[in-house]
Design a protein around this motif. Structure first.
Motif, PDB file in Angstrom:
ATOM      1  N   HIS A 132       0.790  -1.217   0.000  1.00  0.00           N
ATOM      2  CA  HIS A 132       0.000   0.000   0.000  1.00  0.00           C
ATOM      3  C   HIS A 132       0.828   1.276   0.000  1.00  0.00           C
ATOM      4  CE1 HIS A 132      -3.657  -2.327   1.835  1.00  0.00           C
ATOM      5  NE2 HIS A 132      -3.190  -2.869   0.727  1.00  0.00           N
ATOM      6  N   ALA A 133       1.960   1.278   0.683  1.00  0.00           N
ATOM      7  CA  ALA A 133       2.751   2.516   0.774  1.00  0.00           C
ATOM      8  C   ALA A 133       3.223   3.005  -0.593  1.00  0.00           C
ATOM      9  CB  ALA A 133       3.926   2.329   1.726  1.00  0.00           C
ATOM     10  N   PRO A 134       3.798   2.154  -1.446  1.00  0.00           N
ATOM     11  CA  PRO A 134       4.199   2.661  -2.765  1.00  0.00           C
ATOM     12  C   PRO A 134       3.012   3.093  -3.615  1.00  0.00           C
ATOM     13  CG  PRO A 134       4.556   0.280  -2.621  1.00  0.00           C
ATOM     14  CD  PRO A 134       4.262   0.764  -1.241  1.00  0.00           C
ATOM     15  N   VAL A 135       1.864   2.434  -3.452  1.00  0.00           N
ATOM     16  CA  VAL A 135       0.672   2.852  -4.192  1.00  0.00           C
ATOM     17  C   VAL A 135       0.254   4.258  -3.773  1.00  0.00           C
ATOM     18  CG1 VAL A 135      -1.781   2.392  -4.547  1.00  0.00           C
ATOM     19  CG2 VAL A 135      -0.146   0.510  -4.596  1.00  0.00           C
ATOM     20  N   ALA A 136       0.227   4.498  -2.465  1.00  0.00           N
ATOM     21  CA  ALA A 136      -0.148   5.815  -1.968  1.00  0.00           C
ATOM     22  C   ALA A 136       0.829   6.882  -2.446  1.00  0.00           C
ATOM     23  CB  ALA A 136      -0.211   5.796  -0.441  1.00  0.00           C
ATOM     24  N   ALA A 137       2.122   6.554  -2.446  1.00  0.00           N
ATOM     25  CA  ALA A 137       3.130   7.515  -2.902  1.00  0.00           C
ATOM     26  C   ALA A 137       2.957   7.837  -4.381  1.00  0.00           C
ATOM     27  CB  ALA A 137       4.532   6.956  -2.644  1.00  0.00           C
ATOM     28  N   GLU A 138       2.685   6.814  -5.186  1.00  0.00           N
ATOM     29  CA  GLU A 138       2.500   7.030  -6.613  1.00  0.00           C
ATOM     30  C   GLU A 138       1.216   7.789  -6.911  1.00  0.00           C
ATOM     31  OE1 GLU A 138       4.824   5.598  -9.533  1.00  0.00           O
ATOM     32  OE2 GLU A 138       5.488   6.737  -7.774  1.00  0.00           O
ATOM     33  N   LEU A 139       0.165   7.451  -6.201  1.00  0.00           N
ATOM     34  CA  LEU A 139      -1.124   8.130  -6.377  1.00  0.00           C
ATOM     35  C   LEU A 139      -0.966   9.641  -6.208  1.00  0.00           C
ATOM     36  CD1 LEU A 139      -4.319   8.188  -6.413  1.00  0.00           C
ATOM     37  CD2 LEU A 139      -4.182   7.802  -3.937  1.00  0.00           C
ATOM     38  N   THR A 140      -0.272  10.047  -5.182  1.00  0.00           N
ATOM     39  CA  THR A 140      -0.131  11.483  -4.913  1.00  0.00           C
ATOM     40  C   THR A 140       0.959  12.125  -5.768  1.00  0.00           C
ATOM     41  OG1 THR A 140       1.309  10.945  -3.025  1.00  0.00           O
ATOM     42  CG2 THR A 140      -1.026  11.302  -2.575  1.00  0.00           C
ATOM     43  N   HIS A 189      -6.332   3.670   8.368  1.00  0.00           N
ATOM     44  CA  HIS A 189      -5.274   3.213   7.453  1.00  0.00           C
ATOM     45  C   HIS A 189      -5.085   4.208   6.309  1.00  0.00           C
ATOM     46  CE1 HIS A 189      -2.637   0.306   5.496  1.00  0.00           C
ATOM     47  NE2 HIS A 189      -3.347   0.416   4.389  1.00  0.00           N
ATOM     48  N   VAL A 190      -6.192   4.681   5.757  1.00  0.00           N
ATOM     49  CA  VAL A 190      -6.113   5.645   4.654  1.00  0.00           C
ATOM     50  C   VAL A 190      -5.496   6.953   5.130  1.00  0.00           C
ATOM     51  CG1 VAL A 190      -7.475   7.008   3.026  1.00  0.00           C
ATOM     52  CG2 VAL A 190      -8.001   4.590   3.382  1.00  0.00           C
ATOM     53  N   ARG A 191      -5.883   7.385   6.319  1.00  0.00           N
ATOM     54  CA  ARG A 191      -5.282   8.612   6.857  1.00  0.00           C
ATOM     55  C   ARG A 191      -3.775   8.438   7.024  1.00  0.00           C
ATOM     56  NH1 ARG A 191      -9.908   8.429  10.444  1.00  0.00           N
ATOM     57  NH2 ARG A 191     -11.470   9.965   9.768  1.00  0.00           N
ATOM     58  N   GLU A 192      -3.358   7.310   7.537  1.00  0.00           N
ATOM     59  CA  GLU A 192      -1.934   7.064   7.751  1.00  0.00           C
ATOM     60  C   GLU A 192      -1.173   7.097   6.425  1.00  0.00           C
ATOM     61  OE1 GLU A 192       1.469   6.518   9.928  1.00  0.00           O
ATOM     62  OE2 GLU A 192      -0.562   6.910  10.676  1.00  0.00           O
ATOM     63  N   LEU A 193      -1.785   6.580   5.381  1.00  0.00           N
ATOM     64  CA  LEU A 193      -1.130   6.535   4.072  1.00  0.00           C
ATOM     65  C   LEU A 193      -1.075   7.900   3.388  1.00  0.00           C
ATOM     66  CD1 LEU A 193      -2.713   3.282   2.600  1.00  0.00           C
ATOM     67  CD2 LEU A 193      -0.299   3.588   3.164  1.00  0.00           C
ATOM     68  N   LEU A 194      -2.131   8.711   3.551  1.00  0.00           N
ATOM     69  CA  LEU A 194      -2.304   9.864   2.673  1.00  0.00           C
ATOM     70  C   LEU A 194      -2.322  11.228   3.350  1.00  0.00           C
ATOM     71  CD1 LEU A 194      -5.092   8.434   0.309  1.00  0.00           C
ATOM     72  CD2 LEU A 194      -2.655   8.646  -0.187  1.00  0.00           C
ATOM     73  N   ARG A 195      -2.464  11.291   4.649  1.00  0.00           N
ATOM     74  CA  ARG A 195      -2.745  12.594   5.257  1.00  0.00           C
ATOM     75  C   ARG A 195      -1.604  13.594   5.122  1.00  0.00           C
ATOM     76  NH1 ARG A 195      -3.349  10.207  11.345  1.00  0.00           N
ATOM     77  NH2 ARG A 195      -1.256   9.382  11.600  1.00  0.00           N
ATOM     78  N   GLU A 196      -0.383  13.132   4.958  1.00  0.00           N
ATOM     79  CA  GLU A 196       0.721  14.086   4.815  1.00  0.00           C
ATOM     80  C   GLU A 196       0.696  14.803   3.476  1.00  0.00           C
ATOM     81  OE1 GLU A 196       4.499  12.397   5.646  1.00  0.00           O
ATOM     82  OE2 GLU A 196       4.000  11.863   7.719  1.00  0.00           O
ATOM     83  N   ARG A 197       0.047  14.190   2.476  1.00  0.00           N
ATOM     84  CA  ARG A 197       0.034  14.771   1.133  1.00  0.00           C
ATOM     85  C   ARG A 197      -1.339  15.245   0.680  1.00  0.00           C
ATOM     86  NH1 ARG A 197       3.412  13.552  -2.853  1.00  0.00           N
ATOM     87  NH2 ARG A 197       2.262  15.259  -3.837  1.00  0.00           N
ATOM     88  N   LEU A 268     -15.803   2.491   1.358  1.00  0.00           N
ATOM     89  CA  LEU A 268     -15.284   3.784   1.823  1.00  0.00           C
ATOM     90  C   LEU A 268     -15.009   4.652   0.611  1.00  0.00           C
ATOM     91  CD1 LEU A 268     -14.267   5.492   4.266  1.00  0.00           C
ATOM     92  CD2 LEU A 268     -11.972   4.627   3.717  1.00  0.00           C
ATOM     93  N   LEU A 269     -15.576   5.848   0.612  1.00  0.00           N
ATOM     94  CA  LEU A 269     -15.323   6.836  -0.442  1.00  0.00           C
ATOM     95  C   LEU A 269     -14.288   7.823   0.103  1.00  0.00           C
ATOM     96  CD1 LEU A 269     -15.985   8.302  -3.124  1.00  0.00           C
ATOM     97  CD2 LEU A 269     -17.811   9.503  -1.883  1.00  0.00           C
ATOM     98  N   THR A 270     -13.128   7.859  -0.530  1.00  0.00           N
ATOM     99  CA  THR A 270     -12.046   8.773  -0.158  1.00  0.00           C
ATOM    100  C   THR A 270     -11.884   9.805  -1.258  1.00  0.00           C
ATOM    101  OG1 THR A 270     -10.837   7.061   1.066  1.00  0.00           O
ATOM    102  CG2 THR A 270      -9.578   8.962   0.325  1.00  0.00           C
ATOM    103  N   THR A 271     -12.005  11.067  -0.898  1.00  0.00           N
ATOM    104  CA  THR A 271     -11.696  12.149  -1.831  1.00  0.00           C
ATOM    105  C   THR A 271     -10.786  13.133  -1.110  1.00  0.00           C
ATOM    106  OG1 THR A 271     -13.698  13.375  -1.177  1.00  0.00           O
ATOM    107  CG2 THR A 271     -13.860  11.939  -3.109  1.00  0.00           C
ATOM    108  N   GLY A 272     -10.093  13.949  -1.883  1.00  0.00           N
ATOM    109  CA  GLY A 272      -9.219  14.906  -1.244  1.00  0.00           C
ATOM    110  C   GLY A 272      -8.436  15.741  -2.234  1.00  0.00           C
ATOM    111  N   THR A 273      -7.822  16.795  -1.722  1.00  0.00           N
ATOM    112  CA  THR A 273      -7.012  17.734  -2.508  1.00  0.00           C
ATOM    113  C   THR A 273      -5.543  17.543  -2.163  1.00  0.00           C
ATOM    114  OG1 THR A 273      -8.835  19.316  -2.462  1.00  0.00           O
ATOM    115  CG2 THR A 273      -6.653  20.151  -3.074  1.00  0.00           C
ATOM    116  N   VAL A 274      -4.709  17.419  -3.192  1.00  0.00           N
ATOM    117  CA  VAL A 274      -3.278  17.207  -2.980  1.00  0.00           C
ATOM    118  C   VAL A 274      -2.613  18.515  -2.566  1.00  0.00           C
ATOM    119  CG1 VAL A 274      -1.116  16.537  -4.090  1.00  0.00           C
ATOM    120  CG2 VAL A 274      -3.222  15.295  -4.602  1.00  0.00           C
ATOM    121  N   ARG A 275      -1.859  18.450  -1.498  1.00  0.00           N
ATOM    122  CA  ARG A 275      -1.190  19.654  -0.986  1.00  0.00           C
ATOM    123  C   ARG A 275       0.081  19.963  -1.779  1.00  0.00           C
ATOM    124  NH1 ARG A 275      -2.310  16.996   4.261  1.00  0.00           N
ATOM    125  NH2 ARG A 275      -4.062  18.084   5.237  1.00  0.00           N
TER     126      ARG A 275
END
Length: 275
Positions: A132-140, A189-197, A268-275
């Motif tokens: 999951h970590a590399p997926v989250a990094a690539e996604l952002t 889990h999603v917050r841990e993966l994505l909240r920094e970005r 789970l529906l996850t949406t968000g804006t990339v910082r």
């Protein structure tokens, strides 16, 4: 219609090949068409895809979300690890008169430049990449600052999460270090993966499924069409008593969740804006 050469996978190519082969089993486009057709449009609407935007659909399958995004006038790249699904999607979009780029790509190592897209989406797709970590990094990484992401993932507690739990004792063991797909349906889990970005918005929703008259009908459809279910049955094909156990477990699960001809599958529906 544009076609880009397949990306070179640099990590565990034998695992990627097995993963692609699993999703080529059966008929996943039938699942997308007959069981979950509402999910793609829901995701596209939730993330607010607009005409002229550059959109990447990761683990797109045959275009459940790519096609409604293109129908809004977006410039869409639909990526997936499985060539058979790309071919199905290419034929589907051509039949609809939509200009979508279909590209072989690994969600853990996307072959796109930093900030290349305004929006990246995935509809019950990238959740199945094992790490999951590399997926989250690539996604952002591939979304520009101020751009948006949108994901739909099945939850552990929902119907599909329970289906995977029922299949686990029968299925081949996951690769070492792989994380369960349904963790993408867990808010923390999603917050841990994505909240920094990403400035995140998370919501649990339900999909109404009216495709099955009984638990046995659900089981038989998934045995014929859904790669992970087919793989579980193939792993025990020489053990008829185990096959009977899995048959009973899946039919019981389906019957337990069926009420007045309707199942409700949580995601789970996850949406968000990339910082």
């Amino acid at each position: 219609m544009d076609t880009i050469p397949a990306a070179v996978t640099t990590a565990a190519p034998e695992l990627k090949a097995k993963h692609a082969a699993m999703w080529a089993m059966g008929d996943y486009p039938a699942v997308a068409r007959e069981v979950i057709p509402a999910l793609g449009p829901r995701l596209v609407d939730a993330v607010g895809v607009a005409a002229g935007e550059r959109v990447l659909d990761i683990a797109a399958g045959d275009g459940n979300a790519s096609i409604p995004a293109a129908e809004r006038g977006a410039s869409v790249v639909a990526s997936d690890l499985t060539p058979a699904l790309l071919e199905a999607g290419r034929a589907k979009s051509a039949g609809a008169g939509l200009d979508i780029t279909w590209q072989a790509a690994d969600a853990e190592a996307l072959p796109f430049d930093d900030g290349a897209f305004d929006v990246a989406i995935s509809c019950v797709g990238l959740m199945f990449a094992p790490f999951h970590a590399p997926v989250a990094a690539e996604l952002t990484r591939v979304v520009r600052r101020g751009g948006r992401i949108g994901l739909i993932a099945w939850t552990t507690e929902g119907f599909i999460g329970q289906m995977f739990a029922a299949m686990k004792p029968f299925a081949p063991p996951p690769p070492e270090g792989a994380q369960p797909p349904v963790l993408w349906g867990d808010e923390e889990h999603v917050r841990e993966l994505l909240r920094e970005r990403v400035e995140l918005r998370l919501a649990r929703e339900q999909l109404d499924v009216s495709a099955f008259a009984s638990g046995a009908a659900f089981r038989d459809f998934f045995k014929a069409t859904y790669g992970p279910t087919i793989a579980a049955y193939r792993a025990i094909a020489e053990q008829p008593e185990r096959v009977a156990e899995l048959d009973a477990a899946l039919a019981e699960l389906g019957d337990r969740h069926l009420e007045d001809g309707l199942m409700r599958w949580e995601y789970l529906l996850t949406t968000g804006t990339v910082r």
